[in-house]
Write a protein that holds these residues in place. Structure first.
Motif, PDB file in Angstrom:
ATOM      1  N   VAL A 622       0.812  -1.214   0.000  1.00  0.00           N
ATOM      2  CA  VAL A 622       0.000   0.000   0.000  1.00  0.00           C
ATOM      3  C   VAL A 622       0.844   1.262   0.000  1.00  0.00           C
ATOM      4  CG1 VAL A 622      -1.867  -1.181   1.195  1.00  0.00           C
ATOM      5  CG2 VAL A 622      -0.146   0.038   2.523  1.00  0.00           C
ATOM      6  N   PHE A 623       2.145   1.129   0.276  1.00  0.00           N
ATOM      7  CA  PHE A 623       2.983   2.316   0.400  1.00  0.00           C
ATOM      8  C   PHE A 623       3.549   2.706  -0.957  1.00  0.00           C
ATOM      9  CE2 PHE A 623       3.234   0.207   4.560  1.00  0.00           C
ATOM     10  CZ  PHE A 623       2.766   1.226   5.375  1.00  0.00           C
ATOM     11  N   ASP A 624       3.403   3.985  -1.277  1.00  0.00           N
ATOM     12  CA  ASP A 624       3.984   4.491  -2.514  1.00  0.00           C
ATOM     13  C   ASP A 624       5.501   4.584  -2.424  1.00  0.00           C
ATOM     14  OD1 ASP A 624       1.471   5.159  -4.004  1.00  0.00           O
ATOM     15  OD2 ASP A 624       1.172   6.416  -2.237  1.00  0.00           O
ATOM     16  N   GLN A 625       6.009   4.735  -1.212  1.00  0.00           N
ATOM     17  CA  GLN A 625       7.450   4.847  -1.011  1.00  0.00           C
ATOM     18  C   GLN A 625       7.780   4.389   0.404  1.00  0.00           C
ATOM     19  OE1 GLN A 625       8.962   8.794  -1.646  1.00  0.00           O
ATOM     20  NE2 GLN A 625      11.108   8.214  -1.299  1.00  0.00           N
ATOM     21  N   VAL A 626       8.829   3.604   0.520  1.00  0.00           N
ATOM     22  CA  VAL A 626       9.321   3.160   1.827  1.00  0.00           C
ATOM     23  C   VAL A 626      10.740   3.693   1.984  1.00  0.00           C
ATOM     24  CG1 VAL A 626       9.920   1.202   3.291  1.00  0.00           C
ATOM     25  CG2 VAL A 626       7.885   1.102   1.843  1.00  0.00           C
ATOM     26  N   ILE A 627      10.961   4.505   3.000  1.00  0.00           N
ATOM     27  CA  ILE A 627      12.270   5.101   3.264  1.00  0.00           C
ATOM     28  C   ILE A 627      12.837   4.436   4.519  1.00  0.00           C
ATOM     29  CG2 ILE A 627      13.537   7.218   3.755  1.00  0.00           C
ATOM     30  CD1 ILE A 627      11.234   8.730   2.382  1.00  0.00           C
ATOM     31  N   ALA A 628      13.897   3.695   4.364  1.00  0.00           N
ATOM     32  CA  ALA A 628      14.541   3.007   5.489  1.00  0.00           C
ATOM     33  C   ALA A 628      15.765   3.797   5.918  1.00  0.00           C
ATOM     34  CB  ALA A 628      14.931   1.587   5.092  1.00  0.00           C
ATOM     35  N   LEU A 629      15.751   4.276   7.154  1.00  0.00           N
ATOM     36  CA  LEU A 629      16.884   5.019   7.698  1.00  0.00           C
ATOM     37  C   LEU A 629      17.887   4.020   8.270  1.00  0.00           C
ATOM     38  CD1 LEU A 629      15.107   8.017   9.487  1.00  0.00           C
ATOM     39  CD2 LEU A 629      15.918   7.835   7.134  1.00  0.00           C
ATOM     40  N   ARG A 630      18.941   3.790   7.540  1.00  0.00           N
ATOM     41  CA  ARG A 630      20.001   2.895   7.993  1.00  0.00           C
ATOM     42  C   ARG A 630      20.990   3.676   8.864  1.00  0.00           C
ATOM     43  NH1 ARG A 630      17.159  -1.555   7.052  1.00  0.00           N
ATOM     44  NH2 ARG A 630      16.640  -1.808   4.836  1.00  0.00           N
ATOM     45  N   GLY A 631      22.037   2.984   9.279  1.00  0.00           N
ATOM     46  CA  GLY A 631      23.065   3.658  10.061  1.00  0.00           C
ATOM     47  C   GLY A 631      23.721   4.768   9.271  1.00  0.00           C
ATOM     48  N   TRP A 632      24.059   5.839   9.957  1.00  0.00           N
ATOM     49  CA  TRP A 632      24.708   6.968   9.296  1.00  0.00           C
ATOM     50  C   TRP A 632      26.119   6.596   8.869  1.00  0.00           C
ATOM     51  CZ3 TRP A 632      23.637  12.312  11.981  1.00  0.00           C
ATOM     52  CH2 TRP A 632      22.263  12.565  11.976  1.00  0.00           C
ATOM     53  N   PRO A 633      26.630   7.222   7.830  1.00  0.00           N
ATOM     54  CA  PRO A 633      28.041   7.002   7.474  1.00  0.00           C
ATOM     55  C   PRO A 633      28.964   7.636   8.503  1.00  0.00           C
ATOM     56  CG  PRO A 633      27.068   8.673   6.051  1.00  0.00           C
ATOM     57  CD  PRO A 633      25.937   8.110   6.864  1.00  0.00           C
ATOM     58  N   GLU A 634      30.192   7.214   8.479  1.00  0.00           N
ATOM     59  CA  GLU A 634      31.173   7.684   9.473  1.00  0.00           C
ATOM     60  C   GLU A 634      31.332   9.200   9.429  1.00  0.00           C
ATOM     61  OE1 GLU A 634      35.988   7.265  10.293  1.00  0.00           O
ATOM     62  OE2 GLU A 634      34.980   5.877   8.914  1.00  0.00           O
ATOM     63  N   GLN A 635      31.353   9.790   8.237  1.00  0.00           N
ATOM     64  CA  GLN A 635      31.550  11.240   8.133  1.00  0.00           C
ATOM     65  C   GLN A 635      30.396  12.007   8.772  1.00  0.00           C
ATOM     66  OE1 GLN A 635      31.704   9.059   5.722  1.00  0.00           O
ATOM     67  NE2 GLN A 635      33.778   9.128   4.849  1.00  0.00           N
ATOM     68  N   ALA A 636      29.160  11.500   8.605  1.00  0.00           N
ATOM     69  CA  ALA A 636      28.007  12.188   9.184  1.00  0.00           C
ATOM     70  C   ALA A 636      28.043  12.120  10.710  1.00  0.00           C
ATOM     71  CB  ALA A 636      26.715  11.574   8.653  1.00  0.00           C
ATOM     72  N   VAL A 637      28.440  10.981  11.269  1.00  0.00           N
ATOM     73  CA  VAL A 637      28.542  10.860  12.730  1.00  0.00           C
ATOM     74  C   VAL A 637      29.607  11.812  13.257  1.00  0.00           C
ATOM     75  CG1 VAL A 637      29.169   9.302  14.607  1.00  0.00           C
ATOM     76  CG2 VAL A 637      27.665   8.503  12.776  1.00  0.00           C
ATOM     77  N   ALA A 638      30.768  11.859  12.605  1.00  0.00           N
ATOM     78  CA  ALA A 638      31.833  12.770  13.044  1.00  0.00           C
ATOM     79  C   ALA A 638      31.385  14.230  12.956  1.00  0.00           C
ATOM     80  CB  ALA A 638      33.082  12.545  12.198  1.00  0.00           C
ATOM     81  N   GLU A 639      30.671  14.582  11.893  1.00  0.00           N
ATOM     82  CA  GLU A 639      30.173  15.957  11.755  1.00  0.00           C
ATOM     83  C   GLU A 639      29.189  16.287  12.869  1.00  0.00           C
ATOM     84  OE1 GLU A 639      27.715  18.727   8.517  1.00  0.00           O
ATOM     85  OE2 GLU A 639      28.220  16.627   8.050  1.00  0.00           O
TER      86      GLU A 639
END
Length: 806
Positions: A622-639
């Motif tokens: 039924v979902f037009d779009q499924v967005i799965a939030l996975r683990g952040w990349p290393e650069q995003a965590v450091a930022e």
């Protein structure tokens, strides 16, 4: 012995025949000369044919044969020179005599080629000393090189004679219409192929660039789009060279592959391929170098031209040596001219290296002083920068700079793989654990300033502290824009583990929605399993009339209202893994499906409940779009961690980590580069332990901070205290099942746990209270959740026990 007797007999017979001719006083005719020459050449070729196999020859026998063969080759070259002279002097004779003289010269040149082939076949079986004597570059080798040059001169004289004779034959063949037509079609095909591919080569970059923009615009995953863009840019750069390579292949290996009697065509093919590979390597290496250099500095026109000219210099030397080897082998085989190629290449490499060091002297010295300001050559480099002797110093400095650049390249390539970064983080954690036996083991033992506590709060980040890492947000904003324009909305599912950033994602969506588009965002705090409870909640949240207490009435009012975006967070509270526990979730989906004409629904779920819902309805998409939030990349965590530190007004010092790993290290002599590397290593450790979960990363980074004795708004970093996962092993099976049910729902009350897993109420309550007292769970308003501190340990434990199933 037999060979010696045969040779002596043949020589005696020839001398007797010559004496009879002299006695008669009559000169032999051309036919007799030709027959005599044929017999002599046949005997000469047979005498030097390798009959036993060359592998059965000893080095001594091979050396003797090679010397005899070299003498006969010298005599045969002299005969060929005389035959060519006679052929030129008889140009005015009748055609029959000219043909006979040409045939004799051709036989001589064929025999010469056959003996050259025998000589090449003998080379690998010579003794080491003899092979070095014949193919090496030494003072005694000049005579052999001169002899081979004379042979090249002889072939240069013979080639136009041979080709002119072949051309005369071709002219005769062209009198036949079918033959002329066949040749004409071949020439037309060659010209058409070359012209067509060259036109394509000239337009290839503009065409491929349009394809690149179209391809990248169709890819919705940012990482894949960046990879595709980089790959297409590389293809665009080398496209003309690839087309040139294809042209050579189609020309020589397809159209001209069946042509016989033109050995120079094979040589021309090899030369063309060498040039094509040179051009391709030049374009590819230029692109790679520009990409690498542009990461550290701006590449202007002057620097770009300097890089290109240096690459061309190196490539031209390599191409020249390749052509030299191809021509030497085609003309004479692997003889003296071929053998000196290694010596010539060594000289060329030295000259090119010296020229490049002169050209890049300034950049090399600057790079060395930047990398090794106190290195062994630093004083000499500074003292000789403007002196002639400085070139030698720059050459030595280049070795250090090249080694450092190679190490940086290998490190960057290695760290581009996630598993490599995780392995390095694991090694660092083991090292720190070994050196940090006496550090605190529980969270909250160290009191931090209020500014740091507030900056590292685990709640949804305010706009100033958010990191621009919102996968799928642009696509949802595009759906919202179409809804604002009067078109349909849709149903979007947002899923991820607790702490993965779902709430921040919804807040960013709210802030970026088109102006004038109404939006509602609500969190379902309590468990709802009945449709009437859901209808009452939506009636209140969406501001509908009091009469909207049924599915039909809700649908009617939503379709009559202006288009809007409805965001519902914590949708996992609309389901319970029990009989009748999905009624509220089903009612929400039916309502959303019926109102997508006027509403864009964005429903946020925890990961494990959503996986369960997808499993129980595998065919209901039924979902037009499924967005799965996975683990952040290393650069995003450091930022994220750096931004929180800056917001608190503090700086983190990682020197304590260095002293733990290397006791001889002195923190007072830490270089900025070393401090940056250790901060990167520690951020990588946080990222790996948290599996990229931003909330878990914030929690453990805050636990790793301790007030610094230096004060001045500084904190020291240490190894963060980790929960003892072995404590989970001591729980009984009932406790493990209850813990698994909690994770599969994200949160539960004692009554809901009893209904879901059908354990006794007092058993569920006792286990939940015990886990809360141990710090594994947190309890708020009667609802239990896994604490952030124990989040990763619990997930890994349940997955290892095969209890976390969907």
């Amino acid at each position: 012995m037999l060979l010696t007797v045969t040779t002596a007999w043949a020589q005696a017979s020839a001398e007797a025949s010559a004496r009879r001719d002299d006695a008669s006083g009559k000169a032999p005719t051309l036919a007799e000369q030709q027959a005599s020459q044929q017999s002599r050449l046949r005997r000469l070729v047979e005498r030097h044919s390798i009959t036993p196999p060359a592998q059965a020859l000893t080095a001594t026998e091979a050396d003797a044969r090679y010397r005899a063969l070299d003498q006969d080759l010298a005599q045969l070259r002299a005969d060929a020179e005389q035959a060519l002279d006679g052929l030129h002097t008889s140009a005015s004779a009748d055609n029959h005599d000219s043909e006979q003289r040409y045939a004799m010269a051709d036989e001589l040149m064929r025999a010469l080629s056959a003996l050259q082939a025998q000589r090449v076949a003998l080379l690998p079986h010579l003794s080491v000393a003899e092979r070095a004597r014949w193919t090496g570059l030494s003072w005694g080798a000049w005579s052999r090189i001169v002899n081979e040059l004379k042979h090249v001169q002889l072939m240069a004289r013979w080639y136009p004679v041979q080709r002119l004779h072949a051309f005369d034959s071709l002219v005769i063949q062209l009198h036949d219409g079918l033959t002329a037509g066949r040749y004409g079609l071949g020439v037309f095909a060659v010209l058409g192929l070359v012209v067509g591919l060259q036109v394509l080569r000239a337009r290839s970059r503009s065409v491929l660039d349009r394809w690149r923009r179209r391809l990248v615009s169709q890819i919705h995953f940012a990482a894949l789009a960046r990879w595709a863009d980089g790959a297409m840019r590389m293809v665009i750069t080398i496209a003309p060279e690839l087309i040139l390579l294809a042209t050579i292949y189609l020309l020589f290996d397809q159209l001209l592959a069946n042509i016989q009697g033109l050995p120079e065509l094979g040589v021309l093919r090899s030369l063309a391929y060498a040039y094509a590979w040179y051009a391709l390597a030049l374009a590819f290496s230029h692109r790679v170098l520009l990409t690498a250099v542009s990461r550290h500095r701006v590449v202007g026109h002057e620097l770009n031209a300097k890089i290109r000219s240096s690459l061309r210099l190196v490539g031209a030397v390599v191409l020249a040596m390749s052509w030299y080897l191809l021509l030497a082998q085609a003309a004479l085989g692997r003889g003296a001219l071929y053998g000196i190629a290694a010596n010539l290449a060594t000289v060329a490499v030295v000259l090119v290296a010296w020229r490049l060091i002169q050209r890049w002297r300034g950049e090399v010295t600057q790079a060395y002083l930047a990398f090794f300001p106190t290195g062994r050559l630093a004083g000499a480099v500074r003292a000789t920068q403007d002196q002639g002797i400085g070139i030698g110093v720059a050459a030595a400095a280049f070795l250090y700079v090249a080694a450092r650049g190679l190490w940086i390249w290998v490190r960057d390539v290695t760290l581009s793989f996630e598993q490599t970064r995780r392995a390095l983080a694991y090694i660092l954690r083991q090292q720190l654990q070994y050196q940090s036996r006496k550090q605190v083991s529980e969270a909250g033992d160290v009191e931090l300033p209020d500014a740091l506590v507030q900056a590292f709060s685990e709640e949804a980040a305010p706009p100033a502290l958010r990191i621009d890492h919102h996968p799928g947000l642009d696509e949802v904003l595009a759906r919202a824009a179409t809804l604002r324009a009067g078109e349909h909305g849709g149903i979007v599912a947002l899923t991820g583990e607790r702490g993965s950033g779902k709430t921040s994602w919804l807040m960013s969506l709210t802030d970026q929605l088109p102006a004038g588009l109404p939006a509602v965002r609500h969190e379902v705090q309590d468990r709802i399993t009945e449709p009437q409870q859901l209808y009452a909640l939506l009636r209140e949240v969406l501001g509908l009339s009091a009469d909207a207490h049924s599915h039909e009435r809700l649908v009617s009012e939503l379709l009559q209202a202006p288009g809007q975006v409805v965001m519902i967070d914590l949708c996992q509270n609309l389901m319970l893994r029990a009989v009748g526990g999905l009624q509220a979730y089903e009612a929400l989906l039916r309502l959303a499906e019926a109102t997508t004409g006027r509403v864009l629904w964005v429903l946020a779920f925890a990961r494990w409940p959503f996986e369960y819902l997808r499993r129980v309805h595998p065919h209901r998409d039924v979902f037009d779009q499924v967005i799965a939030l996975r683990g952040w990349p290393e650069q995003a965590v450091a930022e994220m961690l750096d931004k929180r530190l800056q917001a608190a007004g503090y700086t983190a010092n990682f020197d304590q980590l260095i002293t733990q790993l290397s006791p001889v290290y002195s923190a007072t002599h830490a270089s900025p580069d070393q401090a940056d590397r250790n901060s990167d290593r520690f951020y990588r450790l946080i990222w790996d332990y948290a599996d990229g979960n931003p909330r878990v990363a914030l929690h453990f980074f805050r636990l790793a901070l301790v007030p610094s004795p230096r004060g001045d708004r500084q904190v020291d970093a240490r190894l963060f205290p980790m929960p003892d996962a072995n404590r989970l092993e001591r729980f009984k099976a009932h406790a493990q099942f209850i813990l698994a049910a909690l994770v599969q729902h994200e949160n539960l009350s004692a009554a809901e746990a009893t209904r879901s897993i059908r354990f006794a109420p007092h058993e569920c309550e006792r286990v939940l209270n015990m886990l809360a007292q141990d710090g594994v769970l947190t309890q708020e308003a009667g609802r239990y959740r896994v604490s952030t501190h124990w989040n990763r340990a619990v997930l890994h434990f349940l997955q290892r026990k095969k209890l976390l199933v969907i």
